[in-house]
Design a protein around this motif. Structure first.
Motif, PDB file in Angstrom:
ATOM      1  N   ASP A 144       0.831  -1.205   0.000  1.00 19.26           N
ATOM      2  CA  ASP A 144       0.000   0.000   0.000  1.00 19.26           C
ATOM      3  C   ASP A 144       0.864   1.253   0.000  1.00 19.26           C
ATOM      4  OD1 ASP A 144      -2.297  -1.503   0.026  1.00 19.26           O
ATOM      5  OD2 ASP A 144      -2.644  -1.291   2.189  1.00 19.26           O
ATOM      6  N   LEU A 145       1.931   1.250   0.794  1.00 18.02           N
ATOM      7  CA  LEU A 145       2.824   2.408   0.861  1.00 18.02           C
ATOM      8  C   LEU A 145       3.475   2.678  -0.488  1.00 18.02           C
ATOM      9  CD1 LEU A 145       4.575   1.895   4.300  1.00 18.02           C
ATOM     10  CD2 LEU A 145       2.798   3.536   3.718  1.00 18.02           C
ATOM     11  N   ARG A 146       3.866   1.625  -1.182  1.00 17.54           N
ATOM     12  CA  ARG A 146       4.463   1.805  -2.512  1.00 17.54           C
ATOM     13  C   ARG A 146       3.472   2.443  -3.473  1.00 17.54           C
ATOM     14  NH1 ARG A 146       7.058  -4.030  -2.531  1.00 17.54           N
ATOM     15  NH2 ARG A 146       8.943  -3.573  -1.356  1.00 17.54           N
ATOM     16  N   ALA A 147       2.219   2.002  -3.418  1.00 13.99           N
ATOM     17  CA  ALA A 147       1.194   2.561  -4.304  1.00 13.99           C
ATOM     18  C   ALA A 147       0.959   4.045  -3.996  1.00 13.99           C
ATOM     19  CB  ALA A 147      -0.101   1.776  -4.165  1.00 13.99           C
ATOM     20  N   PHE A 148       0.873   4.389  -2.699  1.00 12.69           N
ATOM     21  CA  PHE A 148       0.674   5.796  -2.330  1.00 12.69           C
ATOM     22  C   PHE A 148       1.880   6.638  -2.706  1.00 12.69           C
ATOM     23  CE2 PHE A 148      -2.322   4.058   1.029  1.00 12.69           C
ATOM     24  CZ  PHE A 148      -3.457   4.428   0.319  1.00 12.69           C
ATOM     25  N   ARG A 149       3.075   6.115  -2.489  1.00 14.36           N
ATOM     26  CA  ARG A 149       4.291   6.848  -2.844  1.00 14.36           C
ATOM     27  C   ARG A 149       4.341   7.101  -4.352  1.00 14.36           C
ATOM     28  NH1 ARG A 149       8.898   8.544  -0.911  1.00 14.36           N
ATOM     29  NH2 ARG A 149       8.682   7.643   1.142  1.00 14.36           N
ATOM     30  N   LYS A 150       3.954   6.110  -5.149  1.00 17.67           N
ATOM     31  CA  LYS A 150       3.967   6.267  -6.604  1.00 17.67           C
ATOM     32  C   LYS A 150       3.003   7.370  -7.035  1.00 17.67           C
ATOM     33  CE  LYS A 150       3.497   3.788 -10.903  1.00 17.67           C
ATOM     34  NZ  LYS A 150       3.090   2.582 -11.596  1.00 17.67           N
ATOM     35  N   LYS A 151       1.811   7.381  -6.452  1.00 22.21           N
ATOM     36  CA  LYS A 151       0.841   8.438  -6.777  1.00 22.21           C
ATOM     37  C   LYS A 151       1.399   9.806  -6.382  1.00 22.21           C
ATOM     38  CE  LYS A 151      -2.676   6.197  -8.435  1.00 22.21           C
ATOM     39  NZ  LYS A 151      -3.070   6.336  -9.824  1.00 22.21           N
ATOM     40  N   SER A 152       2.040   9.880  -5.229  1.00 24.09           N
ATOM     41  CA  SER A 152       2.596  11.144  -4.778  1.00 24.09           C
ATOM     42  C   SER A 152       3.744  11.593  -5.684  1.00 24.09           C
ATOM     43  CB  SER A 152       3.065  11.009  -3.330  1.00 24.09           C
ATOM     44  OG  SER A 152       3.492  12.250  -2.832  1.00 24.09           O
ATOM     45  N   GLU A 153       4.568  10.654  -6.121  1.00 26.96           N
ATOM     46  CA  GLU A 153       5.668  10.995  -7.027  1.00 26.96           C
ATOM     47  C   GLU A 153       5.156  11.438  -8.395  1.00 26.96           C
ATOM     48  OE1 GLU A 153       7.998   7.426  -6.944  1.00 26.96           O
ATOM     49  OE2 GLU A 153       9.146   8.068  -5.185  1.00 26.96           O
ATOM     50  N   GLU A 154       3.976  10.959  -8.777  1.00 24.62           N
ATOM     51  CA  GLU A 154       3.377  11.357 -10.059  1.00 24.62           C
ATOM     52  C   GLU A 154       2.763  12.757  -9.993  1.00 24.62           C
ATOM     53  OE1 GLU A 154       0.607   8.244 -10.947  1.00 24.62           O
ATOM     54  OE2 GLU A 154       2.185   6.824 -11.472  1.00 24.62           O
ATOM     55  N   GLY A 155       2.753  13.371  -8.818  1.00 26.15           N
ATOM     56  CA  GLY A 155       2.272  14.745  -8.687  1.00 26.15           C
ATOM     57  C   GLY A 155       0.868  14.876  -8.151  1.00 26.15           C
ATOM     58  N   PHE A 156       0.313  13.822  -7.581  1.00 26.50           N
ATOM     59  CA  PHE A 156      -1.040  13.883  -7.048  1.00 26.50           C
ATOM     60  C   PHE A 156      -1.023  14.247  -5.574  1.00 26.50           C
ATOM     61  CE2 PHE A 156      -1.434  10.811 -10.573  1.00 26.50           C
ATOM     62  CZ  PHE A 156      -2.344  11.509 -11.336  1.00 26.50           C
ATOM     63  N   TRP A 157      -2.078  14.937  -5.154  1.00 24.71           N
ATOM     64  CA  TRP A 157      -2.264  15.313  -3.757  1.00 24.71           C
ATOM     65  C   TRP A 157      -3.048  14.203  -3.079  1.00 24.71           C
ATOM     66  CZ3 TRP A 157      -0.605  19.876  -1.439  1.00 24.71           C
ATOM     67  CH2 TRP A 157       0.006  20.799  -2.311  1.00 24.71           C
ATOM     68  N   LEU A 158      -2.699  13.890  -1.842  1.00 25.67           N
ATOM     69  CA  LEU A 158      -3.384  12.860  -1.070  1.00 25.67           C
ATOM     70  C   LEU A 158      -4.088  13.530   0.104  1.00 25.67           C
ATOM     71  CD1 LEU A 158      -0.483  10.236  -0.917  1.00 25.67           C
ATOM     72  CD2 LEU A 158      -2.302  10.394  -2.606  1.00 25.67           C
ATOM     73  N   LEU A 159      -5.397  13.380   0.146  1.00 20.46           N
ATOM     74  CA  LEU A 159      -6.193  13.921   1.244  1.00 20.46           C
ATOM     75  C   LEU A 159      -6.593  12.759   2.138  1.00 20.46           C
ATOM     76  CD1 LEU A 159      -7.616  16.399   2.486  1.00 20.46           C
ATOM     77  CD2 LEU A 159      -9.603  15.800   1.109  1.00 20.46           C
ATOM     78  N   ILE A 160      -6.187  12.815   3.386  1.00 22.11           N
ATOM     79  CA  ILE A 160      -6.458  11.733   4.334  1.00 22.11           C
ATOM     80  C   ILE A 160      -7.554  12.200   5.283  1.00 22.11           C
ATOM     81  CG2 ILE A 160      -5.482  10.252   6.105  1.00 22.11           C
ATOM     82  CD1 ILE A 160      -2.727  11.007   4.754  1.00 22.11           C
ATOM     83  N   LEU A 161      -8.672  11.479   5.270  1.00 22.34           N
ATOM     84  CA  LEU A 161      -9.788  11.787   6.156  1.00 22.34           C
ATOM     85  C   LEU A 161      -9.942  10.668   7.164  1.00 22.34           C
ATOM     86  CD1 LEU A 161     -12.542  12.961   3.639  1.00 22.34           C
ATOM     87  CD2 LEU A 161     -11.134  14.375   5.105  1.00 22.34           C
ATOM     88  N   GLU A 162     -10.023  11.031   8.420  1.00 20.70           N
ATOM     89  CA  GLU A 162     -10.296  10.064   9.477  1.00 20.70           C
ATOM     90  C   GLU A 162     -11.669  10.388  10.040  1.00 20.70           C
ATOM     91  OE1 GLU A 162      -7.095  10.204  12.274  1.00 20.70           O
ATOM     92  OE2 GLU A 162      -5.645   9.426  10.822  1.00 20.70           O
ATOM     93  N   LEU A 163     -12.572   9.426   9.906  1.00 20.20           N
ATOM     94  CA  LEU A 163     -13.955   9.593  10.352  1.00 20.20           C
ATOM     95  C   LEU A 163     -14.232   8.643  11.508  1.00 20.20           C
ATOM     96  CD1 LEU A 163     -15.691   9.569   6.840  1.00 20.20           C
ATOM     97  CD2 LEU A 163     -14.969  11.550   8.151  1.00 20.20           C
ATOM     98  N   PRO A 164     -15.202   8.982  12.355  1.00 26.77           N
ATOM     99  CA  PRO A 164     -15.602   8.026  13.394  1.00 26.77           C
ATOM    100  C   PRO A 164     -16.064   6.718  12.746  1.00 26.77           C
ATOM    101  CG  PRO A 164     -16.594  10.169  13.788  1.00 26.77           C
ATOM    102  CD  PRO A 164     -15.940  10.236  12.449  1.00 26.77           C
ATOM    103  N   ILE A 165     -15.841   5.614  13.423  1.00 28.29           N
ATOM    104  CA  ILE A 165     -16.115   4.301  12.833  1.00 28.29           C
ATOM    105  C   ILE A 165     -17.602   4.109  12.544  1.00 28.29           C
ATOM    106  CG2 ILE A 165     -16.387   2.984  14.969  1.00 28.29           C
ATOM    107  CD1 ILE A 165     -14.540   0.872  13.563  1.00 28.29           C
ATOM    108  N   GLU A 166     -18.457   4.745  13.310  1.00 27.19           N
ATOM    109  CA  GLU A 166     -19.893   4.546  13.116  1.00 27.19           C
ATOM    110  C   GLU A 166     -20.479   5.454  12.024  1.00 27.19           C
ATOM    111  OE1 GLU A 166     -19.250   7.620  16.275  1.00 27.19           O
ATOM    112  OE2 GLU A 166     -18.524   5.591  16.007  1.00 27.19           O
ATOM    113  N   ILE A 167     -19.671   6.359  11.484  1.00 22.71           N
ATOM    114  CA  ILE A 167     -20.147   7.297  10.471  1.00 22.71           C
ATOM    115  C   ILE A 167     -19.750   6.800   9.083  1.00 22.71           C
ATOM    116  CG2 ILE A 167     -19.977   9.672   9.614  1.00 22.71           C
ATOM    117  CD1 ILE A 167     -21.400   9.440  12.299  1.00 22.71           C
ATOM    118  N   GLU A 168     -20.719   6.701   8.206  1.00 23.17           N
ATOM    119  CA  GLU A 168     -20.463   6.356   6.811  1.00 23.17           C
ATOM    120  C   GLU A 168     -20.029   7.643   6.087  1.00 23.17           C
ATOM    121  OE1 GLU A 168     -20.285   3.690   3.641  1.00 23.17           O
ATOM    122  OE2 GLU A 168     -20.673   3.257   5.747  1.00 23.17           O
ATOM    123  N   PRO A 169     -18.986   7.571   5.273  1.00 23.03           N
ATOM    124  CA  PRO A 169     -18.552   8.789   4.573  1.00 23.03           C
ATOM    125  C   PRO A 169     -19.621   9.259   3.590  1.00 23.03           C
ATOM    126  CG  PRO A 169     -17.300   6.890   3.825  1.00 23.03           C
ATOM    127  CD  PRO A 169     -18.154   6.430   4.940  1.00 23.03           C
TER     128      PRO A 169
END
Length: 188
Positions: A144-169
């Protein structure tokens, strides 16, 4: 908590998405915006956008424990040591008292210190246990880290959202945003 990584083309899209989530009153525990490793496109916009007003922390890829196993390992080791070291001390004291061994007295130490030295050996064992048990990382995480690193190296922004477990996004809001991918990391 549930963690989602949203891969975006531009920083502006992340700000728009966060504003929409705020309007929808989505309960977000934590929100991090990770700039691309090869950040050439949005440097001129980075001074004008203030993400503090939409509650996102902008950081680099290697400064987040989600993407940096070394930081995650150090935090796990610190957490483990807070209870393993005292537990080791108590276990060492107890073992020395119960067995009434004279290991240290035979080495020339005073017999009054036998129990205390047993506790200290137990503390050292707890510290070593916290170091070794915190060092593991699964192969799935590495992939997973390799995949995220590749996307980041390609110039994409990564937005990380942490939601409560009982909440559906809010999938409707997430899908109407011009994003490449939404990846659910897991529930903790």
């Amino acid at each position: 908590m549930s963690t989602y990584v949203i891969i975006l083309k531009e920083k502006k899209l992340a700000k728009e998405l966060l504003l929409k989530l705020r309007e929808a009153q989505t309960p977000i525990l934590n929100c991090d915006l990770v700039e691309p490793l090869d950040n050439k496109s949005d440097h001129e916009n980075s001074n004008s956008d203030t993400f503090e007003e939409v509650w996102a922390n902008q950081s680099s890829f290697n400064n987040l424990k989600l993407f940096n196993p070394t930081l995650a390992r150090k935090e796990r080791q610190k957490t483990l040591s807070t209870w393993l070291i005292p537990f080791g001390f108590i276990a060492g004291l107890s073992f020395s008292q119960m067995t009434d061994l004279k290991t240290f007295a035979d080495m020339g130490f005073p017999s009054q210190l036998e129990t205390l030295l047993g506790g200290l050996i137990g503390m050292i064992s707890g510290a070593l246990g916290s170091i070794f048990s915190a060092g593991s990382i699964s192969q799935e995480t590495v992939d997973d880290l390799r995949a995220f690193r590749k996307k980041s190296e390609e110039g994409f922004w990564l937005l990380i959202l942490e939601l409560p477990i009982e909440i559906e996004p809010p999938w409707a809001i997430l899908k109407e945003t011009d994003n490449l991918e939404i990846i659910s990391i897991g529930k903790a």
